[in-house]
Motif scaffolding. Structure first.
Motif, PDB file in Angstrom:
ATOM      1  N   TYR A   1       0.833  -1.209   0.000  1.00 28.52           N
ATOM      2  CA  TYR A   1       0.000   0.000   0.000  1.00 28.52           C
ATOM      3  C   TYR A   1       0.865   1.256   0.000  1.00 28.52           C
ATOM      4  O   TYR A   1       0.585   2.226  -0.731  1.00 28.52           O
ATOM      5  N   LEU A   2       1.915   1.248   0.821  1.00 26.82           N
ATOM      6  CA  LEU A   2       2.817   2.398   0.852  1.00 26.82           C
ATOM      7  C   LEU A   2       3.565   2.539  -0.469  1.00 26.82           C
ATOM      8  O   LEU A   2       3.719   3.653  -1.001  1.00 26.82           O
ATOM      9  N   GLY A   3       4.005   1.403  -1.015  1.00 29.12           N
ATOM     10  CA  GLY A   3       4.704   1.428  -2.299  1.00 29.12           C
ATOM     11  C   GLY A   3       3.817   1.930  -3.416  1.00 29.12           C
ATOM     12  O   GLY A   3       4.253   2.702  -4.281  1.00 29.12           O
ATOM     13  N   ALA A   4       2.548   1.509  -3.394  1.00 27.24           N
ATOM     14  CA  ALA A   4       1.608   1.959  -4.422  1.00 27.24           C
ATOM     15  C   ALA A   4       1.380   3.456  -4.345  1.00 27.24           C
ATOM     16  O   ALA A   4       1.249   4.139  -5.367  1.00 27.24           O
ATOM     17  N   LEU A   5       1.363   3.963  -3.117  1.00 22.68           N
ATOM     18  CA  LEU A   5       1.139   5.392  -2.925  1.00 22.68           C
ATOM     19  C   LEU A   5       2.311   6.202  -3.468  1.00 22.68           C
ATOM     20  O   LEU A   5       2.119   7.185  -4.193  1.00 22.68           O
TER      21      LEU A   5
ATOM     22  N   ASN B   1     -11.426   2.872  -2.468  1.00 25.55           N
ATOM     23  CA  ASN B   1     -10.172   3.624  -2.439  1.00 25.55           C
ATOM     24  C   ASN B   1      -9.163   2.850  -1.594  1.00 25.55           C
ATOM     25  O   ASN B   1      -9.455   2.503  -0.448  1.00 25.55           O
ATOM     26  N   ARG B   2      -8.000   2.584  -2.152  1.00 23.47           N
ATOM     27  CA  ARG B   2      -7.008   1.759  -1.474  1.00 23.47           C
ATOM     28  C   ARG B   2      -5.927   2.563  -0.756  1.00 23.47           C
ATOM     29  O   ARG B   2      -5.061   1.978  -0.124  1.00 23.47           O
ATOM     30  N   THR B   3      -5.964   3.872  -0.865  1.00 13.66           N
ATOM     31  CA  THR B   3      -4.930   4.659  -0.181  1.00 13.66           C
ATOM     32  C   THR B   3      -5.061   4.564   1.335  1.00 13.66           C
ATOM     33  O   THR B   3      -4.080   4.772   2.062  1.00 13.66           O
ATOM     34  N   PHE B   4      -6.265   4.237   1.824  1.00 11.77           N
ATOM     35  CA  PHE B   4      -6.449   4.072   3.265  1.00 11.77           C
ATOM     36  C   PHE B   4      -5.503   3.012   3.831  1.00 11.77           C
ATOM     37  O   PHE B   4      -5.074   3.089   4.983  1.00 11.77           O
ATOM     38  N   GLY B   5      -5.205   2.006   3.010  1.00  9.70           N
ATOM     39  CA  GLY B   5      -4.384   0.896   3.477  1.00  9.70           C
ATOM     40  C   GLY B   5      -3.002   1.311   3.958  1.00  9.70           C
ATOM     41  O   GLY B   5      -2.436   0.697   4.866  1.00  9.70           O
ATOM     42  N   ALA B   6      -2.448   2.365   3.356  1.00  7.92           N
ATOM     43  CA  ALA B   6      -1.112   2.821   3.734  1.00  7.92           C
ATOM     44  C   ALA B   6      -1.079   3.383   5.154  1.00  7.92           C
ATOM     45  O   ALA B   6      -0.015   3.441   5.779  1.00  7.92           O
ATOM     46  N   PHE B   7      -2.246   3.779   5.668  1.00  2.00           N
ATOM     47  CA  PHE B   7      -2.305   4.384   6.997  1.00  2.00           C
ATOM     48  C   PHE B   7      -2.966   3.483   8.037  1.00  2.00           C
ATOM     49  O   PHE B   7      -2.805   3.715   9.235  1.00  2.00           O
TER      50      PHE B   7
ATOM     51  N   LEU C   1      -2.959  15.570   6.908  1.00  2.00           N
ATOM     52  CA  LEU C   1      -1.961  15.751   5.847  1.00  2.00           C
ATOM     53  C   LEU C   1      -2.590  16.389   4.611  1.00  2.00           C
ATOM     54  O   LEU C   1      -2.016  17.309   4.005  1.00  2.00           O
ATOM     55  N   LYS C   2      -3.753  15.900   4.236  1.00  2.00           N
ATOM     56  CA  LYS C   2      -4.432  16.414   3.044  1.00  2.00           C
ATOM     57  C   LYS C   2      -4.873  17.861   3.241  1.00  2.00           C
ATOM     58  O   LYS C   2      -4.713  18.696   2.336  1.00  2.00           O
ATOM     59  N   ALA C   3      -5.429  18.173   4.403  1.00  2.00           N
ATOM     60  CA  ALA C   3      -5.905  19.526   4.675  1.00  2.00           C
ATOM     61  C   ALA C   3      -4.758  20.522   4.658  1.00  2.00           C
ATOM     62  O   ALA C   3      -4.902  21.653   4.167  1.00  2.00           O
TER      63      ALA C   3
ATOM     64  N   VAL D   1       2.846  12.819  -2.948  1.00  2.00           N
ATOM     65  CA  VAL D   1       2.109  11.662  -2.452  1.00  2.00           C
ATOM     66  C   VAL D   1       0.785  12.059  -1.822  1.00  2.00           C
ATOM     67  O   VAL D   1      -0.248  11.430  -2.051  1.00  2.00           O
ATOM     68  N   VAL D   2       0.804  13.104  -1.012  1.00  2.00           N
ATOM     69  CA  VAL D   2      -0.414  13.524  -0.324  1.00  2.00           C
ATOM     70  C   VAL D   2      -1.494  13.924  -1.321  1.00  2.00           C
ATOM     71  O   VAL D   2      -2.685  13.754  -1.067  1.00  2.00           O
ATOM     72  N   GLY D   3      -1.069  14.403  -2.479  1.00  2.00           N
ATOM     73  CA  GLY D   3      -2.040  14.783  -3.496  1.00  2.00           C
ATOM     74  C   GLY D   3      -2.865  13.615  -3.997  1.00  2.00           C
ATOM     75  O   GLY D   3      -3.940  13.803  -4.576  1.00  2.00           O
ATOM     76  N   LEU D   4      -2.384  12.390  -3.777  1.00  2.00           N
ATOM     77  CA  LEU D   4      -3.108  11.198  -4.221  1.00  2.00           C
ATOM     78  C   LEU D   4      -4.167  10.756  -3.221  1.00  2.00           C
ATOM     79  O   LEU D   4      -4.983   9.882  -3.531  1.00  2.00           O
ATOM     80  N   LEU D   5      -4.154  11.338  -2.034  1.00  2.00           N
ATOM     81  CA  LEU D   5      -5.137  10.958  -1.017  1.00  2.00           C
ATOM     82  C   LEU D   5      -6.521  11.450  -1.410  1.00  2.00           C
ATOM     83  O   LEU D   5      -6.667  12.419  -2.165  1.00  2.00           O
ATOM     84  N   PRO D   6      -7.567  10.798  -0.904  1.00  2.00           N
ATOM     85  CA  PRO D   6      -8.936  11.239  -1.217  1.00  2.00           C
ATOM     86  C   PRO D   6      -9.176  12.667  -0.757  1.00  2.00           C
ATOM     87  O   PRO D   6      -8.427  13.220   0.062  1.00  2.00           O
TER      88      PRO D   6
END
Length: 279
Positions: free
Chosen positions: A21-25, A95-101, A158-160, A171-176
């Motif tokens: 998940y982290l690698g994908a992000l 959405n799979r970005t949640f997995g990294a966190f 992070l996103k805010a 990377v943060v730009g890819l978050l929902p």
């Protein structure tokens, strides 16, 4: 001890999933994250089989108890719960970005479990009650929901921060979007809070059965009340004062830290009726 081998395999799978998940992000590659999802599914199957096997082995030993009664078992059950809850969230929000966190929480929980006694020990007679099943399961489902909420809350902060700086790259730009993250922080707590409440109620019933009193202000009981009040305050502030965004995210993280204190800090640092190793 075959169940321990499966739990060790689960630890490896959670680590692999976290890395994927982290690698994908960082690689901005959705296909890598898909592999992460399948690893989580495999981990769910393996850990469920391990829990069932451990339960069966306890009956073979003449103990016959649900495998959630010592620190090792509670840790693997917590990680199991986090993984299942995460998979539900991933499917719902697509959405799979949640997995990294979120998945690193399950991984480090299992790593901690590895360094604890994995033997199957009988319960003292006073604790042998069906209230145990209801109390532990409801509590840990609530804990898993709070873990997901806290992980997503970190994503929100992070996103805010990036949106405030009007930066859309990295990377943060890819978050929902913040709106989705804020919604999930709230919905995870909405899911977990009733389970925590049920856990406290069934715990009181179990305490009355075991010790003859519903509430004794044991450190564990006191901290469970603190956790309940934190999340009750979160929901109250959300509904009556419209708390969203940064304040809600911070309160979610504070609530999860209080949960960790209730779950591990009290049991390992403070002494009381709930201390692991003390019966």
């Amino acid at each position: 001890m075959s169940n321990v081998i499966l739990f060790n395999l689960t630890t490896v799978l959670f680590g692999v999933a976290s890395a994927l998940y982290l690698g994908a992000l960082y690689a901005k590659n959705e296909k890598i994250a898909v592999f992460g999802t399948w690893v989580c599914v495999l981990a769910a199957v393996v850990s469920t089989a391990a829990l069932g096997m451990r339960w069966f082995e306890s009956y073979q030993m003449g103990i016959g108890r649900i495998p959630v009664t010592n620190l090792y078992e509670s840790l693997v059950f917590f990680a199991w719960s986090v993984n299942l809850f995460y998979l539900v969230v991933e499917r719902k929000y697509r959405n799979r970005t949640f997995g990294a966190f979120v998945m690193p929480i399950a991984f480090f929980t299992m790593v901690f479990a590895v360094y604890n006694d994995s033997s199957i020990q009988p319960l003292v007679p006073a604790l042998q009650s069906y209230w145990l099943h209801a109390h532990v399961i409801t509590c840990f489902v609530g804990y898993a929901a709070f873990a997901v909420s806290a992980g997503v809350a970190v994503m929100y902060l992070l996103k805010a921060r990036q949106e405030k700086a009007k930066i859309s790259e990295g990377v943060v730009g890819l978050l929902p979007a913040c709106k989705m993250l804020d919604d999930l922080v709230y919905r995870a707590i909405i899911w977990g809070f009733p389970f925590l409440t049920a856990g406290i109620i069934t715990g009181a019933a179990w305490a009355n059965y075991a010790w003859g009193t519903y509430w004794s202000w044991d450190p564990k009981e006191t901290w469970s009340l603190i956790v309940w009040l934190v999340y009750a305050a979160f929901l109250h502030a959300r509904v009556t004062r419209g708390w969203h965004g940064r304040r809600a995210a911070i309160l979610s993280i504070v609530g999860f830290l209080a949960t960790i204190m209730c779950y591990l800090g009290v049991n390992l640092v403070l002494s009381g009726l709930h201390s692991y190793g003390g019966g």
